[in-house]
Design an enzyme around this catalytic site. Structure first.
Site, PDB file in Angstrom:
ATOM      1  N   ASP A  68       0.806  -1.215   0.000  1.00 34.54           N
ATOM      2  CA  ASP A  68       0.000   0.000   0.000  1.00 34.54           C
ATOM      3  C   ASP A  68       0.846   1.275   0.000  1.00 34.54           C
ATOM      4  OD1 ASP A  68       0.879  -0.516   2.587  1.00 34.54           O
ATOM      5  OD2 ASP A  68      -1.108  -0.952   3.364  1.00 34.54           O
ATOM      6  N   ASN A 137      -8.065  -2.764  14.149  1.00 37.87           N
ATOM      7  CA  ASN A 137      -9.428  -3.120  13.722  1.00 37.87           C
ATOM      8  C   ASN A 137      -9.435  -4.351  12.816  1.00 37.87           C
ATOM      9  OD1 ASN A 137      -8.306  -2.138  11.404  1.00 37.87           O
ATOM     10  ND2 ASN A 137      -9.673  -0.393  11.163  1.00 37.87           N
ATOM     11  N   HIS A 139      -7.534  -4.811  10.165  1.00 42.19           N
ATOM     12  CA  HIS A 139      -7.227  -4.602   8.746  1.00 42.19           C
ATOM     13  C   HIS A 139      -5.917  -5.277   8.344  1.00 42.19           C
ATOM     14  CE1 HIS A 139      -5.029  -0.474   9.458  1.00 42.19           C
ATOM     15  NE2 HIS A 139      -4.152  -1.429   9.380  1.00 42.19           N
ATOM     16  N   GLU A 144      -9.919  -2.006   5.184  1.00 40.76           N
ATOM     17  CA  GLU A 144     -10.583  -1.679   6.446  1.00 40.76           C
ATOM     18  C   GLU A 144     -11.834  -2.540   6.619  1.00 40.76           C
ATOM     19  OE1 GLU A 144      -8.873  -0.015   8.366  1.00 40.76           O
ATOM     20  OE2 GLU A 144      -8.484   2.053   7.790  1.00 40.76           O
TER      21      GLU A 144
HETATM   22  C1  F6R Z   1       1.332  -1.451   6.223  1.00 43.15           C
HETATM   23  C2  F6R Z   1      -0.011  -2.007   6.273  1.00 43.15           C
HETATM   24  C3  F6R Z   1      -0.823  -2.020   7.507  1.00 43.15           C
HETATM   25  C4  F6R Z   1      -0.019  -2.308   8.784  1.00 43.15           C
HETATM   26  C5  F6R Z   1      -0.937  -2.285  10.009  1.00 43.15           C
HETATM   27  C6  F6R Z   1      -0.158  -2.500  11.282  1.00 43.15           C
HETATM   28  O1  F6R Z   1       1.892  -1.567   4.931  1.00 43.15           O
HETATM   29  O2  F6R Z   1      -0.472  -2.456   5.274  1.00 43.15           O
HETATM   30  O3  F6R Z   1      -1.844  -2.989   7.387  1.00 43.15           O
HETATM   31  O4  F6R Z   1       0.598  -3.548   8.675  1.00 43.15           O
HETATM   32  O5  F6R Z   1      -1.599  -1.062  10.078  1.00 43.15           O
HETATM   33  O6  F6R Z   1       0.704  -1.421  11.459  1.00 43.15           O
HETATM   34  P1  F6R Z   1       1.802  -1.430  12.604  1.00 43.15           P
HETATM   35  O7  F6R Z   1       2.746  -2.525  12.276  1.00 43.15           O
HETATM   36  O8  F6R Z   1       2.448  -0.077  12.520  1.00 43.15           O
HETATM   37  O9  F6R Z   1       1.097  -1.661  13.889  1.00 43.15           O
END
Ligand code: F6R
Length: 241
Positions: A68, A137, A139, A144
């Site tokens: 992403d 959440n 994701h 989401e």
């Molecule tokens: C990042 C991504 C997100 C993160 C998720 C957890 O490329 O796609 O899904 O993996 O938000 O983020 P952290 O590791 O910062 O808690």
């Protein structure tokens, strides 16, 4: 099939997950790695950089595709995911940067560039190993919680919870982009092997719902229960509920 790999702490968890990526590169030196950003994989990248510096691993023929990118940020913006990848991995190993792909945050034709990203993944022959973190959440990527599982790469409006979680990287919540481009759930489900990393007690509830709860788009990561090969690397805190 989900395999859970437990570790005492973040460092050990990162090393174990790095070993699996290391093994993937040994197995198939021209593999396609799907990569993630955020706090969770930083330790893995640190370990892979160490392995490279010690002459143990070679990225010459590796291709990467990231999950992403924030919409509206250019690759040289310090909070962009392209910048993150350069800083944490690409600038420190011998990967050919021309074969590292991150969605274009500045695309003026999002529909076209999302379709192109899906076509790129197909042209590469699919993703051998996809690294994932998990949001509070549930994701994965920036898929989401919603009413259905998104298929291909698409533009996402970030939830308040995600903006709140990610504001730590920005001057304030108001500076966090409201949208992002993300691979879809179908892109993720079609990879050959998934490595999901989760660390810390704040991830325990989301992880539990993903691994043991109902398979529902309300918890996007729950669909991983249907994937043939998922390796979940956790520290004790993340598996505490
Ligand atoms: C990042 C991504 C997100 C993160 C998720 C957890 O490329 O796609 O899904 O993996 O938000 O983020 P952290 O590791 O910062 O808690």
């Amino acid at each position: 099939m989900i395999h859970i790999h437990r570790a005492d702490n973040y460092e050990t968890m990162s090393r174990k997950a790095a070993d699996l990526i290391f093994a993937q590169i040994l197995l198939k030196p021209d593999c396609v790695l799907g990569l993630a950003t955020g706090s969770s994989p930083v330790g893995i990248y640190r370990e892979l950089v160490k392995d490279y510096a010690a002459g143990r691993i070679d990225f010459t023929n590796v291709t990467s595709v990231n999950l992403d990118e924030y919409r509206g940020l250019s690759g040289d913006h310090p909070q962009s995911y392209r910048y993150f990848m350069n800083e944490h991995l690409f600038d420190h190993v011998n990967i050919d940067k021309a074969r590292t792909f991150v969605p274009d945050g500045l695309s003026e034709n999002p529909d076209r560039s999302c379709a192109d990203y899906d076509a790129l993944i197909d042209t590469l022959g699919g993703i051998d190993l996809q690294l994932l973190g998990i949001g509070h959440n549930g994701h994965i990527g920036f898929n989401e919680p919603g009413d259905f599982f998104a298929k291909g790469t698409h533009c996402v409006t970030l939830s308040e919870r995600t903006i709140e979680a990610n504001k730590r990287f920005f001057a304030s919540a108001a500076d966090v982009p409201k949208q992002a481009f993300s691979m879809g759930i179908q892109n993720i489900m079609q990879v050959r092997k998934i490595v999901l990393v989760a660390s810390g007690a704040d991830k325990a509830e989301a992880l539990h719902a993903a691994l043991y709860g109902e398979i529902t788009p309300r918890v996007p990561a729950s669909i991983l229960q249907l994937h043939p090969e998922v390796h979940v690397f956790v520290d004790e805190a993340a598996i505490s509920c």
